[in-house]
Design a protein around this motif. Structure first.
Motif, PDB file in Angstrom:
ATOM      1  N   ALA A 152      18.188  23.328 -21.949  1.00  0.00           N
ATOM      2  CA  ALA A 152      18.586  24.009 -23.181  1.00  0.00           C
ATOM      3  C   ALA A 152      19.953  24.674 -23.032  1.00  0.00           C
ATOM      4  O   ALA A 152      20.796  24.592 -23.928  1.00  0.00           O
ATOM      5  CB  ALA A 152      17.531  25.044 -23.572  1.00  0.00           C
ATOM      6  N   LEU A 153      20.188  25.308 -21.883  1.00  0.00           N
ATOM      7  CA  LEU A 153      21.446  26.020 -21.691  1.00  0.00           C
ATOM      8  C   LEU A 153      22.607  25.084 -21.384  1.00  0.00           C
ATOM      9  O   LEU A 153      23.766  25.396 -21.679  1.00  0.00           O
ATOM     10  CB  LEU A 153      21.294  27.047 -20.573  1.00  0.00           C
ATOM     11  CG  LEU A 153      20.391  28.234 -20.898  1.00  0.00           C
ATOM     12  CD1 LEU A 153      20.172  29.105 -19.673  1.00  0.00           C
ATOM     13  CD2 LEU A 153      20.980  29.068 -22.029  1.00  0.00           C
ATOM     14  N   ALA A 154      22.305  23.928 -20.791  1.00  0.00           N
ATOM     15  CA  ALA A 154      23.361  22.966 -20.470  1.00  0.00           C
ATOM     16  C   ALA A 154      23.740  22.097 -21.656  1.00  0.00           C
ATOM     17  O   ALA A 154      24.768  21.415 -21.621  1.00  0.00           O
ATOM     18  CB  ALA A 154      22.923  22.089 -19.295  1.00  0.00           C
ATOM     19  N   ASP A 155      22.930  22.109 -22.696  1.00  0.00           N
ATOM     20  CA  ASP A 155      23.195  21.291 -23.883  1.00  0.00           C
ATOM     21  C   ASP A 155      24.488  21.765 -24.553  1.00  0.00           C
ATOM     22  O   ASP A 155      24.597  22.927 -24.944  1.00  0.00           O
ATOM     23  CB  ASP A 155      22.024  21.410 -24.855  1.00  0.00           C
ATOM     24  CG  ASP A 155      22.117  20.433 -26.026  1.00  0.00           C
ATOM     25  OD1 ASP A 155      23.208  19.856 -26.243  1.00  0.00           O
ATOM     26  OD2 ASP A 155      21.112  20.264 -26.736  1.00  0.00           O
ATOM     27  N   PRO A 156      25.484  20.885 -24.699  1.00  0.00           N
ATOM     28  CA  PRO A 156      26.740  21.323 -25.336  1.00  0.00           C
ATOM     29  C   PRO A 156      26.595  21.640 -26.814  1.00  0.00           C
ATOM     30  O   PRO A 156      27.452  22.326 -27.386  1.00  0.00           O
ATOM     31  CB  PRO A 156      27.679  20.123 -25.122  1.00  0.00           C
ATOM     32  CG  PRO A 156      26.771  18.952 -24.918  1.00  0.00           C
ATOM     33  CD  PRO A 156      25.553  19.494 -24.240  1.00  0.00           C
ATOM     34  N   ASP A 157      25.515  21.161 -27.422  1.00  0.00           N
ATOM     35  CA  ASP A 157      25.261  21.468 -28.830  1.00  0.00           C
ATOM     36  C   ASP A 157      24.561  22.822 -28.926  1.00  0.00           C
ATOM     37  O   ASP A 157      23.437  22.975 -28.435  1.00  0.00           O
ATOM     38  CB  ASP A 157      24.385  20.374 -29.449  1.00  0.00           C
ATOM     39  CG  ASP A 157      24.122  20.601 -30.944  1.00  0.00           C
ATOM     40  OD1 ASP A 157      24.619  21.609 -31.498  1.00  0.00           O
ATOM     41  OD2 ASP A 157      23.417  19.771 -31.545  1.00  0.00           O
ATOM     42  N   PRO A 158      25.163  23.827 -29.530  1.00  0.00           N
ATOM     43  CA  PRO A 158      24.553  25.162 -29.576  1.00  0.00           C
ATOM     44  C   PRO A 158      23.424  25.292 -30.601  1.00  0.00           C
ATOM     45  O   PRO A 158      22.674  26.273 -30.573  1.00  0.00           O
ATOM     46  CB  PRO A 158      25.727  26.062 -29.968  1.00  0.00           C
ATOM     47  CG  PRO A 158      26.608  25.172 -30.790  1.00  0.00           C
ATOM     48  CD  PRO A 158      26.492  23.806 -30.187  1.00  0.00           C
ATOM     49  N   GLU A 159      23.301  24.323 -31.496  1.00  0.00           N
ATOM     50  CA  GLU A 159      22.351  24.469 -32.602  1.00  0.00           C
ATOM     51  C   GLU A 159      20.890  24.556 -32.184  1.00  0.00           C
ATOM     52  O   GLU A 159      20.125  25.333 -32.769  1.00  0.00           O
ATOM     53  CB  GLU A 159      22.547  23.352 -33.629  1.00  0.00           C
ATOM     54  CG  GLU A 159      23.827  23.493 -34.436  1.00  0.00           C
ATOM     55  CD  GLU A 159      23.942  24.863 -35.095  1.00  0.00           C
ATOM     56  OE1 GLU A 159      22.939  25.337 -35.688  1.00  0.00           O
ATOM     57  OE2 GLU A 159      25.019  25.477 -34.990  1.00  0.00           O
ATOM     58  N   PRO A 160      20.412  23.754 -31.207  1.00  0.00           N
ATOM     59  CA  PRO A 160      18.989  23.872 -30.841  1.00  0.00           C
ATOM     60  C   PRO A 160      18.583  25.288 -30.441  1.00  0.00           C
ATOM     61  O   PRO A 160      17.523  25.773 -30.854  1.00  0.00           O
ATOM     62  CB  PRO A 160      18.842  22.889 -29.676  1.00  0.00           C
ATOM     63  CG  PRO A 160      19.870  21.852 -29.945  1.00  0.00           C
ATOM     64  CD  PRO A 160      21.039  22.605 -30.523  1.00  0.00           C
TER      65      PRO A 160
END
Length: 282
Positions: free
Chosen positions: A25-33
């Motif tokens: 979750a923290l490594a996901d470049p998309d901040p929306e989730p």
């Protein structure tokens, strides 16, 4: 590091729970989730997390998350972060400074305790940061050796950063300007044996090498040495001749470099200092 980064870390721990899911979750470049996860939390939970962010900020604690530009490359292996986040208090430059991990038994022998202090001094004298785990025995000796030598040290906790206190042994030597305290865990997480094992990846991950002072036939120090060897980190295991601990012997047989003197350790550390970061190359 922004307040948003600390809030993202807290939301990820609240929603996703397990280290692997929190890391993704923290490594996901998309901040929306994560923003969506925040919006779906009950108001009382959101209020509690917001207060926690304020509390951490007031104590000078910041979260550096997997995926952040400031997250150390040395903790990224094959494109995957080794930990989800680092809650940090102190000199953030030490996250990327050349250092060496030092580990050993809590129930260290008198010979091992003397060696631990000598190793801490040698690491500091070589201009490297001492990275260790703040436990009694070897960890305490190496941290104090660095501080008393005018050097720098990283304290890697086996619990949440809320539990951090300056121990009695450190009262005279503790210098916030030369110390970084880090924790990969949720701030309120209590100490646990599995957490002590897990934090070893940060100890040898932040260091250019791992120095094993005294390892038993089983336990966390032996596991740290084995994991560091698997990771491709240089591992230096002290060799005391006939008094060499069995865990050190096991690590030497597995590929660790035996070190028989302070001079040998210094030469070995000079060799690894300035070497390219290996974490992203394996």
């Amino acid at each position: 590091m922004s307040v948003e980064g600390t809030l993202r870390a807290l939301v990820a721990f609240e929603v996703f729970r397990t280290p692997a899911k929190v890391t993704r979750a923290l490594a996901d470049p998309d901040p929306e989730p994560l923003r969506d996860a925040w919006r779906t939390l009950p108001k009382e939970v959101r209020d509690s997390l917001a207060r926690k962010v304020e509390d951490l900020q007031s104590r000078g604690i910041k979260a550096i998350n997997a995926g952040d530009d400031a997250f150390p490359d040395s903790l990224v292996v094959r494109g995957r972060p080794a930990v989800p986040t680092l809650f940090c208090k102190g000199d953030l430059s030490l996250l990327t400074a050349d250092g060496a991990g030092l580990c050993g038994s809590r129930r260290v022998s008198p010979l091992g305790l003397k060696a631990a202090r000598a190793c801490g001094e040698e690491v500091s004298d070589r201009g490297l940061t001492v990275v260790s785990g703040y436990a009694k025995g070897v960890d305490t000796a190496t941290h104090l050796a660095a501080l008393d030598r005018g050097g720098r040290t990283v304290i890697v906790l086996a619990e949440g950063i809320d539990a951090f206190r300056v121990k009695r042994e450190f009262k005279e030597s503790f210098d916030p300007g030369r110390i970084l305290v880090v924790s990969q865990f949720r701030p309120d997480q209590p100490w646990a044996a599995y957490a002590a094992m897990a934090r070893n990846h940060v100890i040898f991950g932040l260091g250019k090498a791992l120095v094993v002072i005294e390892a038993g036939e089983k336990g966390g120090t032996l596991a740290a040495g084995r994991d560091a060897l698997k990771r491709g980190r240089p591992v230096f295991a002290l060799n005391f001749g006939d008094e060499t601990p069995i865990g050190n012997r096991i690590l030497i047989e597995a590929g660790a470099e035996p070190v028989t003197s302070r001079t040998e350790l210094g030469v070995a550390l000079d060799h690894v200092k300035g070497q390219p970061e290996q974490g992203t190359l394996l």
